[in-house]
Design a protein around this motif. Structure first.
Motif, PDB file in Angstrom:
ATOM      1  N   VAL A  69     -44.391  23.905  -1.808  1.00 32.47           N
ATOM      2  CA  VAL A  69     -43.672  25.020  -2.558  1.00 32.47           C
ATOM      3  C   VAL A  69     -45.128  26.067  -3.083  1.00 32.47           C
ATOM      4  N   ALA A  70     -46.194  25.476  -3.271  1.00 29.63           N
ATOM      5  CA  ALA A  70     -47.291  26.170  -3.398  1.00 29.63           C
ATOM      6  C   ALA A  70     -47.451  27.253  -2.660  1.00 29.63           C
ATOM      7  N   CYS A  71     -47.513  26.684  -1.145  1.00 30.19           N
ATOM      8  CA  CYS A  71     -47.870  27.708  -0.003  1.00 30.19           C
ATOM      9  C   CYS A  71     -46.987  28.905   0.074  1.00 30.19           C
ATOM     10  N   ALA A  72     -45.599  28.160  -0.122  1.00 31.48           N
ATOM     11  CA  ALA A  72     -44.513  29.571   0.032  1.00 31.48           C
ATOM     12  C   ALA A  72     -44.820  30.371  -1.390  1.00 31.48           C
ATOM     13  N   GLN A  73     -45.299  30.039  -2.491  1.00 30.46           N
ATOM     14  CA  GLN A  73     -45.220  30.976  -3.734  1.00 30.46           C
ATOM     15  C   GLN A  73     -46.384  31.717  -3.492  1.00 30.46           C
ATOM     16  N   ALA A  80     -48.070  37.364  -2.375  1.00 36.09           N
ATOM     17  CA  ALA A  80     -48.919  38.238  -1.496  1.00 36.09           C
ATOM     18  C   ALA A  80     -47.987  39.532  -1.049  1.00 36.09           C
ATOM     19  N   GLN A  81     -46.671  39.156  -0.722  1.00 36.96           N
ATOM     20  CA  GLN A  81     -45.642  40.039  -0.155  1.00 36.96           C
ATOM     21  C   GLN A  81     -45.362  40.912  -1.405  1.00 36.96           C
ATOM     22  N   GLN A 119     -60.280  38.254   5.369  1.00 34.99           N
ATOM     23  CA  GLN A 119     -60.917  37.311   4.403  1.00 34.99           C
ATOM     24  C   GLN A 119     -61.196  38.114   2.915  1.00 34.99           C
ATOM     25  N   MET A 120     -61.774  39.173   3.129  1.00 34.10           N
ATOM     26  CA  MET A 120     -62.468  40.057   1.706  1.00 34.10           C
ATOM     27  C   MET A 120     -61.040  40.310   0.929  1.00 34.10           C
ATOM     28  N   GLN A 121     -60.147  40.723   1.439  1.00 34.82           N
ATOM     29  CA  GLN A 121     -58.714  41.030   1.056  1.00 34.82           C
ATOM     30  C   GLN A 121     -58.127  39.668   0.355  1.00 34.82           C
ATOM     31  N   MET A 122     -58.219  38.721   0.902  1.00 31.41           N
ATOM     32  CA  MET A 122     -57.651  37.626   0.389  1.00 31.41           C
ATOM     33  C   MET A 122     -58.491  37.169  -0.933  1.00 31.41           C
ATOM     34  N   GLU A 123     -59.904  37.160  -0.553  1.00 30.76           N
ATOM     35  CA  GLU A 123     -60.788  36.825  -2.001  1.00 30.76           C
ATOM     36  C   GLU A 123     -60.597  37.648  -3.448  1.00 30.76           C
ATOM     37  N   TYR A 124     -60.217  38.874  -2.799  1.00 29.69           N
ATOM     38  CA  TYR A 124     -60.272  39.937  -3.756  1.00 29.69           C
ATOM     39  C   TYR A 124     -58.883  39.712  -4.642  1.00 29.69           C
ATOM     40  N   PHE A 125     -57.648  39.132  -3.910  1.00 29.49           N
ATOM     41  CA  PHE A 125     -56.417  39.334  -4.702  1.00 29.49           C
ATOM     42  C   PHE A 125     -56.042  37.769  -4.887  1.00 29.49           C
ATOM     43  N   SER A 126     -57.129  36.798  -4.892  1.00 30.44           N
ATOM     44  CA  SER A 126     -56.760  35.271  -4.979  1.00 30.44           C
ATOM     45  C   SER A 126     -56.424  34.875  -6.342  1.00 30.44           C
ATOM     46  N   GLY A 127     -57.047  35.829  -7.163  1.00 31.52           N
ATOM     47  CA  GLY A 127     -56.559  35.540  -8.716  1.00 31.52           C
ATOM     48  C   GLY A 127     -55.155  35.547  -8.961  1.00 31.52           C
ATOM     49  N   VAL A 128     -54.459  36.806  -8.229  1.00 34.52           N
ATOM     50  CA  VAL A 128     -53.193  37.114  -8.415  1.00 34.52           C
ATOM     51  C   VAL A 128     -52.291  36.261  -7.854  1.00 34.52           C
ATOM     52  N   LEU A 129     -52.790  35.918  -6.440  1.00 35.52           N
ATOM     53  CA  LEU A 129     -51.929  35.036  -5.547  1.00 35.52           C
ATOM     54  C   LEU A 129     -51.840  33.636  -5.823  1.00 35.52           C
ATOM     55  N   VAL A 130     -53.047  32.987  -6.370  1.00 30.13           N
ATOM     56  CA  VAL A 130     -52.939  31.583  -6.811  1.00 30.13           C
ATOM     57  C   VAL A 130     -52.730  31.635  -8.438  1.00 30.13           C
ATOM     58  N   ASP A 131     -51.459  31.721  -8.824  1.00 30.92           N
ATOM     59  CA  ASP A 131     -51.311  32.158 -10.219  1.00 30.92           C
ATOM     60  C   ASP A 131     -50.917  30.680 -10.652  1.00 30.92           C
ATOM     61  N   ALA A 132     -50.681  30.879 -12.164  1.00 28.23           N
ATOM     62  CA  ALA A 132     -50.706  29.383 -13.028  1.00 28.23           C
ATOM     63  C   ALA A 132     -49.629  28.164 -12.429  1.00 28.23           C
TER      64      ALA A 132
END
Length: 207
Positions: free
Chosen positions: A155-159, A164-165, A179-192
């Motif tokens: 579920v976490a992976c799908a979320q 991201a989409q 990789q840099m793009q992933m790190e930049y948006f990690s705070g938004v993608l891995v939400d609460a």
């Protein structure tokens, strides 16, 4: 590794045409957030200092899991009576006795079966010895991880993929995620919500 199979995309709320690079990106973010090379069963080695007067430590990676064909998650344990730090020498006389029986700082192999293991918390309790002295440094080799990826991780992976989409700056047509793009948006993608799902697998005391 990817934590969702293509056959599971629709089941976990993703479009059937979702490409594998989205799931690969989400899986990499899960591993980075959990501060571990992967969630599958992996061998780790930890060097830990025991608190003065204590005989317990808590391992950083959980859940503990025995490797295929093994009876225990503990692979090997080494202990030593290192020179105590300032304020740790509670009984100098007994410390001198310990040094007489053992070269200060040298490692000794401890029978892993003599260590009490709390599978739920990852806490190890070490046995005492005939001198009544405590070890003050341990090196533990053990295995930890998931033999089967649970629904919470899927579920976490799908979320993460959905997040991201839904992020305009990431929702572009490309052959791979940077990789840099992933790190930049990690705070938004891995939400609460994702963090709550992954909490049991986040390594402790590291970083």
């Amino acid at each position: 590794m990817g934590y969702l199979l293509p056959s599971e995309y629709v089941q976990y709320g993703l479009a059937a045409e979702t490409t594998d690079d989205w799931v690969a990106m989400a899986s990499a973010l899960i591993e980075a957030h959990c501060r571990r090379p992967g969630l599958s069963v992996t061998e780790y080695v930890e060097l830990m200092r025991l608190t003065a007067g204590a005989q317990t430590v808590r391992l950083s990676y959980r859940p503990l899991a025995a490797a295929v064909g093994a009876d225990s998650a503990l692979v090997g344990v080494r202990v030593r009576y290192g020179r105590p730090r300032r304020g740790e020498m509670a009984d100098p006389f007994r410390e001198q006795i310990a040094w007489a029986f053992n070269v200060p700082g040298s490692w000794n192999v401890l029978d892993a079966s003599s260590v009490d293991v709390n599978e739920a918390t990852g806490e190890l309790t070490f046995p005492g010895n005939f001198l009544g002295l405590n070890y003050n440094e341990v090196e533990v080799t053990y295995t930890s991880g998931l033999a089967v990826i649970p629904p919470a991780v899927k579920v976490a992976c799908a979320q993460i993929v959905k997040n991201a989409q839904a992020t305009p700056a990431m929702n572009v047509k490309s052959s791979r995620m940077e990789q840099m793009q992933m790190e930049y948006f990690s705070g938004v993608l891995v939400d609460a919500q994702v963090q709550a799902l992954l909490r049991p697998y986040v390594a402790e005391r590291l970083g």
